[in-house]
Design an enzyme around this catalytic site. Sequence first.
Site, PDB file in Angstrom:
ATOM      1  N   THR A 192      10.295   5.850   9.447  1.00  0.00           N
ATOM      2  CA  THR A 192       9.887   4.750   8.572  1.00  0.00           C
ATOM      3  C   THR A 192      11.034   3.775   8.382  1.00  0.00           C
ATOM      4  OG1 THR A 192       8.467   6.251   7.366  1.00  0.00           O
ATOM      5  CG2 THR A 192       9.137   4.272   6.201  1.00  0.00           C
ATOM      6  N   VAL A 221      -3.400   8.198   4.529  1.00  0.00           N
ATOM      7  CA  VAL A 221      -2.591   7.126   3.936  1.00  0.00           C
ATOM      8  C   VAL A 221      -1.334   7.748   3.341  1.00  0.00           C
ATOM      9  CG1 VAL A 221      -2.517   5.323   2.166  1.00  0.00           C
ATOM     10  CG2 VAL A 221      -4.649   5.762   3.413  1.00  0.00           C
ATOM     11  N   GLY A 222      -0.167   7.230   3.716  1.00  0.00           N
ATOM     12  CA  GLY A 222       1.102   7.730   3.180  1.00  0.00           C
ATOM     13  C   GLY A 222       1.579   6.890   2.005  1.00  0.00           C
ATOM     14  N   ASP A 223       2.882   6.839   1.844  1.00  0.00           N
ATOM     15  CA  ASP A 223       3.484   6.139   0.694  1.00  0.00           C
ATOM     16  C   ASP A 223       3.843   4.689   0.981  1.00  0.00           C
ATOM     17  OD1 ASP A 223       5.415   7.471   2.511  1.00  0.00           O
ATOM     18  OD2 ASP A 223       6.860   6.325   1.333  1.00  0.00           O
ATOM     19  N   THR A 242      12.022   6.475   2.273  1.00  0.00           N
ATOM     20  CA  THR A 242      11.575   7.075   3.529  1.00  0.00           C
ATOM     21  C   THR A 242      11.544   8.586   3.364  1.00  0.00           C
ATOM     22  OG1 THR A 242      12.085   7.388   5.874  1.00  0.00           O
ATOM     23  CG2 THR A 242      13.955   6.982   4.424  1.00  0.00           C
ATOM     24  N   GLY A 243      10.647   9.231   4.102  1.00  0.00           N
ATOM     25  CA  GLY A 243      10.506  10.684   4.008  1.00  0.00           C
ATOM     26  C   GLY A 243       9.047  11.068   4.076  1.00  0.00           C
TER      27      GLY A 243
HETATM   28  N1  GLY Z   1       6.968   7.880   4.675  1.00  0.00           N
HETATM   29  C1  GLY Z   1       6.019   7.560   5.663  1.00  0.00           C
HETATM   30  C2  GLY Z   1       4.814   8.387   5.618  1.00  0.00           C
HETATM   31  O1  GLY Z   1       4.846   9.519   5.174  1.00  0.00           O
HETATM   32  O2  GLY Z   1       3.794   7.904   6.056  1.00  0.00           O
END
Ligand code: GLY
Length: 327
Positions: A192, A221-223, A242-243
């Site tokens: 990311t 869907v992520g963060d 990121t993570g």
């Molecule tokens: N941090 C990016 C995701 O988990 O989609």
Amino acid sequence: MGGRMPVSEAIEKPGTDGGAAVLLHGGAWDIPPGQHEAHLLALRDALGSARGVLEKDGGALDAAAAAVASMESSGTFDAGRGGVLNLDGEVELDCGIMCGRSLDYGAVVGVKRIENPVLLARFILESSDGSARILSCEGAERIAAENGFTLVANDKLVTERERVRHSELRQRLADYHTSHPFLASDNVPRGTVGCVARDRGGRLAAATSTGGTPMRPAGRVGDSALPGAGYYASGSAACSATGWGEAITASLLAGRSVDGVEAGGVPAEVLCAVLERMRTSIRNRDGRGATGGLILLDFEGSGAFAFSTPHMARAGWSEGGEGWAAV
Ligand code: GLY
């Protein structure tokens, strides 16, 4: 609990003129040594893009968008071209960008066929009347097509590196049959990308863009598109995370970091505390504490980065100083 204690570093602004500044990240994970040079090159290119905007009196939003677009196009990171593939072997991209002064944001979720989701998110930020700020899938792609964005065949965003990774992971999943804890460990890509910028007028912006996590189900869907989770900007501070997105979202990582600085915290200490809280309160599927990385700039142009993974690709520049990059 496992996982690493976070490490951090403060980035002090040079002098007291409160000039422009930028911090970038290109993901926090166990980045293989063979990829370090490519990461450093791509970070330096992205830093140059943001710096070019800021040195010409450009705005923080433009700088953050330029840096993230550069990283999305590089093919090096888990974002844009080169994003990791979902279970179906497809690229699906999430991205968000936010203006600290107005609190306006724009975001896209699960988009295909768009090399630079950050430019589309930026367009949504600028053009929205406030009734729709996060657009997903076909709706986002339609807005892109109607407003002059180039749509490419989605396969054009798939790199050979990610094709190979996908077939190897598919084999490992077949071998595991039921569970796949290795997918949550630090040694799968979490590249990311993100940028926080402060312009000469003191405006702050944050942007985060991702190809998501490997072998996720289509539609996950992520963060990275969610303000407060993968990014946040206020008049006081801007942050990009990121993570592992599920842990970042539950921890409200970027929003809590900005809150901590607004409450008077020292940026490097706030970032470590927020990451440590996530590590000790949420376990990845491998049973270890959830890990990640953060970058933050405050309104004076001081900032910090922190990460609880073996590496974080990162870079920075502030007016009057030299740019730097590290993995
Ligand atoms: N941090 C990016 C995701 O988990 O989609």
